[in-house]
Design a protein around this motif. Structure first.
Motif: not given
Length: 175
Positions: A68-80
Motif C-alpha cells: 500500500x502507499x501512504x501519503x500525507x500532503x499539506x494541501x493548505x496552510x492549515x490543512x493536511x
C-alpha cells in the motif's frame, strides 16, 4: 524510509510504500506524526494518526497485492490530507455495521474526525483520503461580557436579567 516531495501544485508531501500488513499502521502513524510536526501542525497529530490507522486497517483487510502507499500532503496552510492507495477496486460507501461486531466503523470514524474525505478511482485501484483542518483561531471575547461554563448557565443568566428587568418595569409602572 519516507520520501519527501512536492506535488504538481507545489504542496509538500511525504509518502512511503508499506507492506500490506497490520504492522504497517505503526509505521504510517510515525510518518504522519512526523510530517505534521515538521509543518508546525502538531495539533493535528492525534487526529492524523487516528485517520491513517483506520485507512491502513481498511487497506490491509480489503485490498489486493502486497503493498500500500501512504501519503500525507499539506494541501493548505492549515490543512493536511492523509491518503492510502491500494489495489482494490472502489467499493460501496460505508454501510451500517452490526452494533455487536468488533469492526466495521472505521470510515464512520474517519468521517466524524475529518474535515472531509473521499475515494478516488485510479482504474487499477483506489485512493482513500481524509482532510484535517486546524481550527480557526477564535478571538478572545469582550472581557466585559460574562462567560458561563455551559449553555444552561447562560440561559439562567438571561432569565435572571429578564426577571430583574420585568421587576423594574412593573415597579416603575405602579409608580
Amino acid at each position: 524510509m519516507p520520501r519527501t516531495l512536492e506535488t504538481a501544485d507545489g504542496a509538500p508531501a511525504v509518502t512511503e510504500s508499506l507492506p500490506r500488513m497490520a504492522a504497517s499502521a505503526s509505521m504510517a502513524r510515525d510518518m504522519v506524526c512526523q510530517a505534521v510536526e515538521t509543518w508546525g501542525l502538531a495539533g493535528l497529530g492525534d487526529s492524523a494518526t487516528l485517520l491513517v490507522t483506520e485507512l491502513v486497517a481498511n487497506a490491509v483487510m480489503h485490498a489486493r497485492g502486497n503493498v500500500i502507499r501512504v501519503t500525507v500532503t499539506r494541501v493548505a496552510q492549515r490543512r493536511v490530507r492523509v491518503a492510502v492507495v491500494d489495489r482494490a477496486p472502489v467499493s460501496e460507501l460505508p454501510r451500517p455495521s452490526d452494533p455487536l461486531a468488533e469492526g466495521g466503523r472505521g470510515l464512520f470514524l474517519v468521517e466524524a474526525v475529518s474535515a472531509g474525505w473521499g475515494v478516488d478511482d485510479l482504474g487499477w485501484g483506489k485512493r482513500v483520503w481524509a482532510d484535517l483542518q486546524v481550527p480557526a483561531v477564535v478571538e478572545s471575547p469582550d472581557p466585559s461580557v460574562p462567560i458561563y461554563s455551559s449553555p444552561s448557565a447562560q440561559v439562567v443568566y438571561v432569565l435572571i436579567v429578564l426577571a430583574v428587568a420585568a421587576a423594574i418595569f412593573v415597579t416603575a409602572a405602579r409608580g
